[in-house]
Design an enzyme around this catalytic site. Structure first.
Site, PDB file in Angstrom:
ATOM      1  N   ARG A 260       0.493  -1.199  -0.219  1.00  0.00           N
ATOM      2  CA  ARG A 260      -0.035  -0.095  -0.071  1.00  0.00           C
ATOM      3  C   ARG A 260       1.136   1.688   0.098  1.00  0.00           C
ATOM      4  O   ARG A 260       2.013   1.906   0.608  1.00  0.00           O
ATOM      5  CB  ARG A 260      -0.646  -0.355   1.252  1.00  0.00           C
ATOM      6  CG  ARG A 260      -2.215  -1.155   1.321  1.00  0.00           C
ATOM      7  CD  ARG A 260      -3.447  -0.300  -0.419  1.00  0.00           C
ATOM      8  NE  ARG A 260      -4.147  -1.900   0.070  1.00  0.00           N
ATOM      9  CZ  ARG A 260      -5.038  -1.556  -0.318  1.00  0.00           C
ATOM     10  NH1 ARG A 260      -5.292  -0.419  -0.971  1.00  0.00           N
ATOM     11  NH2 ARG A 260      -6.167  -2.548  -0.725  1.00  0.00           N
ATOM     12  N   GLU A 289      -2.641   7.307  -6.631  1.00  0.00           N
ATOM     13  CA  GLU A 289      -2.215   7.152  -8.099  1.00  0.00           C
ATOM     14  C   GLU A 289      -3.595   7.531  -9.273  1.00  0.00           C
ATOM     15  O   GLU A 289      -4.568   7.163  -8.582  1.00  0.00           O
ATOM     16  CB  GLU A 289      -2.986   5.138  -7.553  1.00  0.00           C
ATOM     17  CG  GLU A 289      -1.813   5.255  -6.573  1.00  0.00           C
ATOM     18  CD  GLU A 289      -2.008   3.376  -6.407  1.00  0.00           C
ATOM     19  OE1 GLU A 289      -2.899   2.944  -6.972  1.00  0.00           O
ATOM     20  OE2 GLU A 289      -1.152   2.960  -5.506  1.00  0.00           O
ATOM     21  N   HIS A 308       0.836  -0.525 -10.239  1.00  0.00           N
ATOM     22  CA  HIS A 308       0.162  -0.926  -9.292  1.00  0.00           C
ATOM     23  C   HIS A 308      -0.628  -3.256  -9.539  1.00  0.00           C
ATOM     24  O   HIS A 308      -2.001  -3.202  -9.853  1.00  0.00           O
ATOM     25  CB  HIS A 308      -1.835  -0.681  -9.148  1.00  0.00           C
ATOM     26  CG  HIS A 308      -2.247  -1.015  -7.278  1.00  0.00           C
ATOM     27  ND1 HIS A 308      -2.649  -0.239  -6.719  1.00  0.00           N
ATOM     28  CD2 HIS A 308      -2.006  -2.631  -7.000  1.00  0.00           C
ATOM     29  CE1 HIS A 308      -3.000  -0.619  -5.542  1.00  0.00           C
ATOM     30  NE2 HIS A 308      -2.719  -2.240  -6.305  1.00  0.00           N
TER      31      HIS A 308
END
Length: 351
Positions: A260, A289, A308
Site C-alpha cells: 500500500r 494513484e 499497481h
C-alpha cells in the site's frame, strides 16, 4: 434467489457467474436467477464514491442493477449508505478482494446486510511480483532495459562500483508476514537469503519453523540490505516507514513497496536516492494513484515503477470468483461465513 454479479474488466461477470453456478448447482435445488453488471475498472481508475474508497461505477448504476437482488458478488461496486437504503431486499455482499474498502460496513450492519471478503486471493501473484521487483532493483534490470532500448549499451554496469547485488547471502527484511509475506519469504530463502520479519501479529513459533527471524521493525531496518513491505494499511501503519525509519537503513539499501502506498512516506525518497543513502526504490503502489505529472520521483535516480500490477494475473481473477462463490454457498446454506467483514450480522439459512 436473485444474484447480481457486479464484475469489472478483471474479475469479469462471467467468471463470477461460472463460479456461482458451480457452487450452487445441487440436485433438486432451483437455480438462482442472475443479473450481470460490468463496472469500468481498470479502463477507468477506481476512486472514492460517496463515503467509500477504491470503488468503480456510480451509486445510481449499482442501485438500478440491484433491483430484486438479495445477493451481490463484486470486486469494486460502491456499497454506500444510499445504496443499502435503496435496496431493502439485499442481504449479502461478497467482495472478491482482500479488504472490503468499497463497502460502508457500518451501513451494511445497520441494514442487516452480511459482508464477506476474499483474503489471500492475490497472494501468489503479489508475492511473485514483489520478488520480481526485488530482482529488478538489485540487478539493475529495469535500468539496463531502458537504456538499451534508447540505444545505450551499459557495459559500465559490469564495473565494480556499478554492479548489482545477489540475494544469496543477503539480509532481506519483510515488513508484514501475512499470506503474501510468507510466500515471499519461502522464495527468498530458496535464493539463499537470510530473512528477517517485523510483524507484531506474527507467531514466533511459526516464524522460527519457517526459517525466518522475527525482530522489531527498527532492528530489521538497521540490518537489511533489502526491505520489502507487506503490511496492511491501517491508521497505525500509515507512514510506517517515515523519515526517521528510512534513515535507519544501511547505505545503499534497496526498498520495495508493492503493498500500500501510504505505508511509506514518499517525501524523503528523492534526496535519499540522490545522495546514495538508498540504492534503489521499486514501487508498485503510491500515495496518489496515478502519481501526478510533477511527482518528485519521476527524475530521481534508480527508481522502478509499475502501475499497481502486483495482483494482476488471470489466476487471481479466478481465485477471487471462487472464494466469493464459496461464501455465497455458505450463506445460502445458512453456514458461518469463512471471511465475515461484519460478523455481528448473523447469517441465517437462505435456501
Amino acid at each position: 434467489m436473485h444474484i447480481l454479479a457486479a464484475g469489472d474488466h478483471f474479475v469479469r461477470p462471467e467468471l463470477i457467474r461460472a463460479a456461482l453456478s458451480q457452487e450452487l448447482s445441487r440436485p433438486g435445488r432451483k437455480s438462482p436467477e442472475f443479473a450481470e453488471l460490468t463496472l469500468p475498472w481498470p479502463h477507468e481508475p477506481f476512486g472514492p464514491v460517496g463515503a467509500v474508497a477504491e470503488a468503480s461505477g456510480t451509486e445510481d448504476l449499482l442501485i438500478d442493477a440491484l433491483s430484486g437482488a438479495s445477493v451481490c458478488v463484486t470486486q469494486l461496486a460502491p456499497f454506500t449508505e444510499r445504496v443499502f437504503a435503496a435496496c431493502p431486499e439485499l442481504r449479502f455482499v461478497a467482495v472478491s478482494r482482500g479488504g472490503p474498502v468499497n463497502v460502508d460496513l457500518a451501513a451494511a450492519s445497520r441494514h442487516g446486510v452480511a459482508v464477506s471478503f476474499a483474503p489471500g486471493r492475490n497472494a501468489p501473484a503479489a508475492a511473485e511480483f514483489a520478488v520480481g521487483l526485488v530482482l529488478a532493483a538489485t540487478r539493475r534490470i529495469a535500468t539496463a532495459d531502458a537504456d538499451l532500448k534508447r540505444g545505450v549499451w551499459r557495459g559500465d554496469l559490469y564495473a565494480y562500483e556499478e554492479g548489482g547485488t545477489e540475494l544469496n547471502g543477503a539480509v532481506v527484511g519483510l515488513v508484514g508476514y501475512g499470506a503474501i509475506g510468507r510466500i515471499v519469504a519461502r522464495v527468498l530463502l530458496a535464493f539463499g537469503a537470510r530473512v528477517l520479519v517485523a510483524d507484531p501479529y506474527a507467531d514466533p513459533t511459526a516464524t522460527a519453523a519457517d526459517g525466518v527471524e522475527l525482530v522489531e521493525l527498527d532492528a530489521l531496518l538497521r540490518r537489511s540490505s533489502v526491505v520489502s513491505l507487506h503490511a496492511r494499511l491501517t491508521e497505525e501503519t500509515r507512514h510506517l516507514l517515515d523519515a526517521r525509519r528510512l534513515g535507519l537503513l544501511p547505505h545503499g539499501a534497496v526498498l520495495v513497496n508493492s503493498a500500500r502506498g501510504d505505508l511509506l512516506d514518499h517525501t524523503p525518497l528523492p534526496e535519499l536516492l540522490r545522495s546514495g543513502r538508498l540504492g534503489a526504490v521499486a514501487l508498485d503502489v503510491y500515495d496518489v494513484e496515478p502519481p501526478p505529472a510533477d511527482w518528485p520521483l519521476r527524475d530521481a535516480p534508480n527508481v522502478i515503477t509499475t502501475p499497481h500490477l502486483a495482483g494482476a494475473t488471470k489466476q487471481t481473477a479466478h481465485r477471487a470468483a471462487a472464494i466469493t462463490a464459496a461464501e455465497v454457498g455458505r450463506f445460502v446454506r445458512g453456514e458461518p461465513l469463512a471471511h465475515p467483514a461484519n460478523p455481528g450480522v448473523l447469517v441465517a439459512g437462505r435456501t
